[in-house]
Design a protein around this motif. Structure first.
Motif, PDB file in Angstrom:
ATOM      1  N   LEU A 109       0.827  -1.212   0.000  1.00  0.00           N
ATOM      2  CA  LEU A 109       0.000   0.000   0.000  1.00  0.00           C
ATOM      3  C   LEU A 109       0.859   1.260   0.000  1.00  0.00           C
ATOM      4  O   LEU A 109       0.579   2.231  -0.723  1.00  0.00           O
ATOM      5  N   GLN A 112       2.366   1.814  -3.342  1.00  0.00           N
ATOM      6  CA  GLN A 112       1.381   2.347  -4.279  1.00  0.00           C
ATOM      7  C   GLN A 112       1.177   3.845  -4.063  1.00  0.00           C
ATOM      8  O   GLN A 112       1.070   4.619  -5.026  1.00  0.00           O
ATOM      9  N   ALA A 137      -6.364  -7.178   0.181  1.00  0.00           N
ATOM     10  CA  ALA A 137      -5.674  -6.232  -0.692  1.00  0.00           C
ATOM     11  C   ALA A 137      -6.670  -5.499  -1.584  1.00  0.00           C
ATOM     12  O   ALA A 137      -6.572  -4.282  -1.779  1.00  0.00           O
ATOM     13  N   LEU A 142      -5.785  -2.241  -3.622  1.00  0.00           N
ATOM     14  CA  LEU A 142      -4.589  -2.779  -4.248  1.00  0.00           C
ATOM     15  C   LEU A 142      -4.954  -3.801  -5.317  1.00  0.00           C
ATOM     16  O   LEU A 142      -5.963  -4.507  -5.198  1.00  0.00           O
TER      17      LEU A 142
END
Length: 444
Positions: A109, A112, A137, A142
């Motif tokens: 995370l 990202q 996720a 995600l």
């Protein structure tokens, strides 16, 4: 566009060379993954072996540079161990508990978030064999994927069946029966056939007329089956797939036979009957060796008392059940006396097969769907000169935590050996145990 793949621990424990499967993208291993691998490397099983392999592989990578800074793999991928981006602040509202899974999610995370503000953002993808990990996720926004590179087929339904059905002209069936063989290249020029594959031909004008044959070793001609309909120790084939299985089991020129099918299709009983016939009656082989992997269904019963034979008895009871049926024993203890007197039948656990060389024996490996690729390789490389080995199981009934229908050892052998002259395969479809057993296999 290049991507960033964050690998979960279970991916490396399933395939220790998984990092070579992502082309020229960036591969990130969170530091917590190293801790989890370290906790598994003392296990004396396949998971422990893979953990030790990953440890040695990562240690060898250090020769190419610092892992936390990143190194280039031979595939062109950038591989690195992530020491930063471990803050759990982004997850605390959704997942409050500090677990290893959440720490891996935090790395993905945070990576990202960093990519989203960069001039050329790259997709961050979490790769995990854990379905709930992928669900968590996805809930966090995600991208999550299963690791599919270890699968030999895309879906279970695409696994090689060992036989093929064809609608043919009446003249082809007449020619086949008249000459007892059929040239495949002239009769079916557009079709590809594997060695020892079976063909079921039906007359397109009259479906009640049919013929069964087996492709020869070279894959050029269709030949009549050699096995007759005489019973093997009181067992006779009840359907067309069982007839094909008997053909493979009784042929000396096919040292590797694989059989798949649902519970009750007759895999174990046919293999044991064929083995007893060739050992006791025909004396083709010296001994019958039957083995199963020790993988429990449900909660393990723990350690068992007694000597090795007593410990193994609960695990091997399905084999003894079939032997009791073949020997038609009436009372408890009769089978043990028969086996002790014969001395040619050995029921063993696969735990003890490493390091052995097994020549001149008929080997049956039951429940082979619970074997990994490495374990099935270990077994097949034990087969000595003059031996025949039969691998069988149901790819839909797997008790191993990291295996499924498409990546287990049995499916792996079926697909890798389907075009080899020394191997034959058949998928049994019709249950013969009982009407209830067949209905349960279909409905449940």
């Amino acid at each position: 566009m290049k991507k960033i793949y964050v690998l979960d621990t279970n991916v490396l424990l399933q395939d220790p060379r998984a990092m070579f499967s992502f082309a020229d993208n960036e591969i990130v291993i969170p530091a917590v993954v190293l801790e989890e691998i370290d906790s598994k490397k003392r296990y004396m099983d396949e998971i422990g072996r893979n953990a030790r392999y990953v440890s040695r592989l990562l240690d060898s990578f250090r020769e190419w540079g610092h892992l936390h800074q990143g190194i280039m793999l031979e595939t062109g991928a950038l591989f690195r161990v992530e020491l930063n981006h471990s803050s759990l602040s982004k997850l605390q509202k959704q997942f409050t508990e500090i677990t290893n899974d959440n720490r891996i999610l935090a790395v993905a995370l945070n990576l990202q978030e960093e990519e989203n503000v960069s001039p050329h953002p790259r997709p961050v993808i979490l790769v995990s064999k854990d379905a709930l990990m992928r669900v968590k996720a996805d809930a966090l926004g995600l991208i999550a994927e299963d690791f599919l590179s270890d699968r030999v087929v895309g879906e279970h339904s695409h696994i090689y069946s060992g036989y093929h059905k064809l609608q043919v002209a009446p003249d082809i069936i007449k020619s086949y029966y008249a000459n007892r063989r059929l040239p495949l290249q002239t009769s079916f020029p557009q079709q590809r056939f594997y060695p020892h594959q079976f063909l079921v031909m039906k007359d397109e004008c009259n479906p009640s007329i049919s013929a069964i044959g087996k492709v020869d070793t070279e894959g050029k001609n269709l030949e009549m089956l050699l096995a007759d309909d005489d019973p093997m120790w009181g067992i006779r084939a009840r359907n067309v797939q069982q007839k094909m299985a008997v053909e493979l089991l009784l042929r000396e020129d096919i040292p590797l036979v694989t059989m798949t099918g649902k519970a009750g299709t007759g895999k174990t009983l046919l293999a044991l009957a064929a083995g007893l016939l060739q050992i006791e009656d025909l004396q083709t082989y010296k001994k019958l060796l039957v083995a199963r992997p020790i993988v429990p269904l449900g909660k393990d019963i723990g350690y068992l008392p007694g000597e090795k034979e007593e410990k193994l008895r609960p695990w091997m009871q399905p084999i003894y059940d079939n032997l009791e049926y073949l020997f038609n024993t009436k009372r408890s203890g009769d089978l043990d006396k028969i086996l002790a007197g014969m001395g040619s039948i050995q029921v063993e656990a696969l735990t003890y097969i490493r390091g052995r060389s097994i020549p001149g024996q008929f080997i049956i490996i039951d429940e082979a769907q619970n074997l990994t690729k490495h374990e099935v390789k270990t077994i097949l490389t034990r087969v000595g000169e003059g031996s025949k080995i039969v691998l069988m199981g149901d790819p839909e009934q797997i008790d191993h935590p990291y295996l499924d229908e498409s990546n287990n050892g049995l499916t792996y052998v079926v697909e890798m050996f389907k075009d080899q002259k020394l191997a034959g395969h058949i998928r049994l479809e019709k249950g013969e145990r009982s009407v209830l057993a067949q209905l349960a296999a279909d409905l449940l």
